[in-house]
Motif scaffolding. Structure first.
Motif, PDB file in Angstrom:
ATOM      1  N   UNK A  57       0.831  -1.203   0.000  1.00 43.56           N
ATOM      2  CA  UNK A  57       0.000   0.000   0.000  1.00 43.56           C
ATOM      3  C   UNK A  57       0.866   1.254   0.000  1.00 43.56           C
ATOM      4  N   UNK A  58       1.908   1.263   0.824  1.00 46.53           N
ATOM      5  CA  UNK A  58       2.802   2.429   0.867  1.00 46.53           C
ATOM      6  C   UNK A  58       3.459   2.654  -0.489  1.00 46.53           C
ATOM      7  N   UNK A  59       3.865   1.584  -1.150  1.00 41.93           N
ATOM      8  CA  UNK A  59       4.481   1.719  -2.478  1.00 41.93           C
ATOM      9  C   UNK A  59       3.472   2.292  -3.473  1.00 41.93           C
ATOM     10  N   UNK A  60       2.252   1.789  -3.451  1.00 41.22           N
ATOM     11  CA  UNK A  60       1.227   2.265  -4.377  1.00 41.22           C
ATOM     12  C   UNK A  60       0.856   3.723  -4.135  1.00 41.22           C
ATOM     13  N   UNK A  61       0.937   4.168  -2.888  1.00 39.64           N
ATOM     14  CA  UNK A  61       0.498   5.517  -2.524  1.00 39.64           C
ATOM     15  C   UNK A  61       1.664   6.492  -2.311  1.00 39.64           C
ATOM     16  N   UNK A  62       2.912   6.050  -2.512  1.00 39.09           N
ATOM     17  CA  UNK A  62       4.044   6.882  -2.082  1.00 39.09           C
ATOM     18  C   UNK A  62       4.165   8.201  -2.846  1.00 39.09           C
ATOM     19  N   UNK A  63       3.664   8.267  -4.067  1.00 41.13           N
ATOM     20  CA  UNK A  63       3.739   9.512  -4.836  1.00 41.13           C
ATOM     21  C   UNK A  63       2.368  10.112  -5.131  1.00 41.13           C
ATOM     22  N   UNK A  64       1.353   9.729  -4.360  1.00 39.81           N
ATOM     23  CA  UNK A  64       0.015  10.267  -4.603  1.00 39.81           C
ATOM     24  C   UNK A  64      -0.057  11.766  -4.378  1.00 39.81           C
TER      25      UNK A  64
END
Length: 195
Positions: A57-64
């Protein structure tokens, strides 16, 4: 925690709303970092399903945060995570862990947990890969489009040299997998500067 729905949601948002000038920080980068994070997690012995889900989840959201701002996107990303993830059944503690990982990727990187070290290494995995040059070029184009650098390729190579020289990987796996090739990229950049 419904990781599948959280993933589906954010990939849709990124595809639909990221600025077109993010030649480097596009959905492809998010997917690349997510894949690298999961590979590193396996190699680093992360077997607990909850830890793997939080890392993913952190990887998917890290550049949101780029959905709202270019400057301070990690902080804005955490604001978005706190707004979005409760609807996917993430607890406040899980969201805090995800935000801690996201904030660790802010340069200069500053991870305070094994999972954050893995995400930091995944975020800059390309530095030690064979596809370094084309990926670095997309960053150059993005910086030009955002007017963060001039069109001077020599100045870009100097900044690349400085970044590569100062960077270090955090996990033993990333060091083993990427450090030697990263040093080769550094040598190549230095050769360009001497030419």
């Amino acid at each position: 925690m419904n990781v599948e729905l959280a993933e589906e949601y954010i990939l849709h948002e990124l595809r639909a709303h990221l600025p077109a000038i993010l030649y480097y920080h596009g959905v492809h980068h998010t997917l690349d970092v997510t894949q690298a994070a999961m590979q590193l997690a396996t190699a680093e012995g992360i077997t607990a399903e909850t830890d793997r889900q939080l890392l993913r989840t952190a990887a998917l959201y890290h550049d949101t945060g780029f959905l709202r701002t270019f400057t301070g996107h990690e902080v804005e990303g955490c604001t978005l995570v706190r707004e979005m993830l409760p609807r996917f059944e993430y607890t406040a503690t899980q969201i805090d862990t995800i935000c801690e990982m996201i904030m660790a990727t802010r340069l200069p990187q500053d991870p305070h947990s094994h999972l954050a070290e893995i995400l930091c290494d995944a975020d800059l995995d390309y530095l030690g890969r064979p596809d370094f040059e084309p990926i670095a070029h997309t960053l150059f184009l993005e910086f030009q489009a955002r007017q963060l650098i001039t069109a001077d390729e020599n100045a870009w190579n100097r900044s690349q040299e400085q970044f590569l020289a100062q960077h270090h990987y955090w996990t033993a796996t990333a060091v083993a997998w990427r450090e030697a090739a990263k040093q080769e990229r550094l040598r190549e950049v230095r050769e360009k500067l001497l030419a």
